[in-house]
Motif scaffolding. Structure first.
Motif, mmCIF file in Angstrom:
data_model
loop_
_atom_site.group_PDB
_atom_site.id
_atom_site.type_symbol
_atom_site.label_atom_id
_atom_site.label_comp_id
_atom_site.label_asym_id
_atom_site.label_seq_id
_atom_site.Cartn_x
_atom_site.Cartn_y
_atom_site.Cartn_z
ATOM 1 N N ARG A 1 10.573 -56.388 -50.704
ATOM 2 C CA ARG A 1 11.327 -57.315 -51.552
ATOM 3 C C ARG A 1 10.932 -57.163 -53.013
ATOM 4 N NH1 ARG A 1 10.693 -63.534 -50.628
ATOM 5 N NH2 ARG A 1 9.163 -63.357 -52.264
ATOM 6 N N SER A 2 9.643 -56.995 -53.277
ATOM 7 C CA SER A 2 9.178 -56.823 -54.660
ATOM 8 C C SER A 2 9.759 -55.559 -55.288
ATOM 9 C CB SER A 2 7.658 -56.765 -54.719
ATOM 10 O OG SER A 2 7.110 -57.996 -54.309
ATOM 11 N N GLU A 3 9.791 -54.464 -54.511
ATOM 12 C CA GLU A 3 10.358 -53.216 -55.033
ATOM 13 C C GLU A 3 11.857 -53.350 -55.279
ATOM 14 O OE1 GLU A 3 9.225 -50.237 -52.179
ATOM 15 O OE2 GLU A 3 7.210 -50.040 -53.047
ATOM 16 N N LEU A 4 12.554 -54.020 -54.371
ATOM 17 C CA LEU A 4 13.986 -54.245 -54.545
ATOM 18 C C LEU A 4 14.248 -55.093 -55.783
ATOM 19 C CD1 LEU A 4 16.847 -53.888 -53.450
ATOM 20 C CD2 LEU A 4 16.424 -55.826 -51.923
ATOM 21 N N ALA A 5 13.474 -56.152 -55.955
ATOM 22 C CA ALA A 5 13.621 -57.009 -57.137
ATOM 23 C C ALA A 5 13.367 -56.220 -58.415
ATOM 24 C CB ALA A 5 12.670 -58.199 -57.050
ATOM 25 N N LEU B 1 17.888 -52.563 -63.627
ATOM 26 C CA LEU B 1 19.312 -52.407 -63.946
ATOM 27 C C LEU B 1 19.767 -53.427 -64.992
ATOM 28 C CD1 LEU B 1 20.712 -51.828 -60.340
ATOM 29 C CD2 LEU B 1 20.444 -50.121 -62.160
ATOM 30 N N GLY B 2 18.842 -54.296 -65.418
ATOM 31 C CA GLY B 2 19.151 -55.258 -66.470
ATOM 32 C C GLY B 2 19.562 -56.634 -65.992
ATOM 33 N N GLU C 1 19.506 -47.177 -47.440
ATOM 34 C CA GLU C 1 18.520 -47.631 -48.424
ATOM 35 C C GLU C 1 19.199 -48.045 -49.721
ATOM 36 O OE1 GLU C 1 15.179 -48.358 -48.420
ATOM 37 O OE2 GLU C 1 15.606 -48.194 -46.294
ATOM 38 N N ALA C 2 18.626 -49.018 -50.360
ATOM 39 C CA ALA C 2 19.188 -49.584 -51.583
ATOM 40 C C ALA C 2 18.618 -48.851 -52.795
ATOM 41 C CB ALA C 2 18.882 -51.068 -51.652
ATOM 42 N N ASP C 3 19.160 -47.670 -53.090
ATOM 43 C CA ASP C 3 18.693 -46.968 -54.268
ATOM 44 C C ASP C 3 19.395 -47.531 -55.509
ATOM 45 O OD1 ASP C 3 21.236 -45.730 -54.458
ATOM 46 O OD2 ASP C 3 20.546 -43.954 -53.392
ATOM 47 N N GLU C 4 18.956 -47.104 -56.656
ATOM 48 C CA GLU C 4 19.452 -47.663 -57.911
ATOM 49 C C GLU C 4 20.966 -47.498 -58.051
ATOM 50 O OE1 GLU C 4 18.843 -46.637 -62.568
ATOM 51 O OE2 GLU C 4 17.017 -46.829 -61.376
ATOM 52 N N ARG C 5 21.470 -46.334 -57.728
ATOM 53 C CA ARG C 5 22.910 -46.076 -57.884
ATOM 54 C C ARG C 5 23.730 -46.960 -56.940
ATOM 55 N NH1 ARG C 5 25.130 -40.029 -57.640
ATOM 56 N NH2 ARG C 5 25.548 -40.473 -55.458
ATOM 57 N N ALA C 6 23.296 -47.072 -55.690
ATOM 58 C CA ALA C 6 24.017 -47.907 -54.728
ATOM 59 C C ALA C 6 23.987 -49.383 -55.145
ATOM 60 C CB ALA C 6 23.416 -47.740 -53.337
ATOM 61 N N LEU C 7 22.846 -49.835 -55.647
ATOM 62 C CA LEU C 7 22.753 -51.227 -56.105
ATOM 63 C C LEU C 7 23.649 -51.475 -57.311
ATOM 64 C CD1 LEU C 7 18.941 -51.844 -55.696
ATOM 65 C CD2 LEU C 7 20.773 -52.990 -54.438
ATOM 66 N N ARG C 8 23.720 -50.517 -58.211
ATOM 67 C CA ARG C 8 24.599 -50.661 -59.386
ATOM 68 C C ARG C 8 26.052 -50.844 -58.930
ATOM 69 N NH1 ARG C 8 23.452 -49.345 -64.454
ATOM 70 N NH2 ARG C 8 21.832 -47.879 -63.835
#
Length: 124
Positions: free
Chosen positions: A16-20, A26-27, A95-102
């Motif tokens: 959770r900490s890494e996801l946060a 991402l701002g 997995e929730a990588d940066e691009r997918a989360l964006r």
């Protein structure tokens, strides 16, 4: 880029900490809460980490009008639990990588606007 407030629900720990941290990178603003917490009214988007948890007790999120992102290892169970949400739903089964989360947060921003939520700003 406009900033969203993301309510991140998931078990306390490194994941959770890494996801946060990724979401903050991402701002966006993140409020973290555990799986047994009552969902806060705070936030434009609700992100629920279902990868390692039984979230069948989280049915109260079904009535939540905010867009939601579900991170799920078992998508069928996740959809059975929260698939009827009024605020819209985006399911991520990897997995929730940066691009997918964006992408997920951009979609949720649009869902918020469609639902008439003034608090969900447009993202570029």
């Amino acid at each position: 880029m406009s900033t969203l407030e993301v309510l991140l629900l998931g078990p306390d720990g490194v994941a959770r900490s890494e996801l946060a941290q990724t979401i903050r990178g991402l701002g966006h603003v993140v409020t973290e809460a555990g799986p047994l917490s009552a969902p806060s009214e705070k936030g434009d988007v609700v992100m629920v980490d279902l990868r390692d948890e039984d979230w069948s007790s989280m049915r109260e999120l079904s009535d939540d009008r905010r867009p939601a992102v579900l991170l799920a290892g078992e998508p069928r169970r996740a959809v059975a639990t929260l698939g009827g949400r009024r605020g819209g739903l985006m399911l991520m089964s990897r997995e929730a990588d940066e691009r997918a989360l964006r992408v997920a947060l951009n979609v949720c921003s649009g869902l918020g606007r469609l639902a008439g939520r003034d608090s969900a700003p447009a993202l570029p």
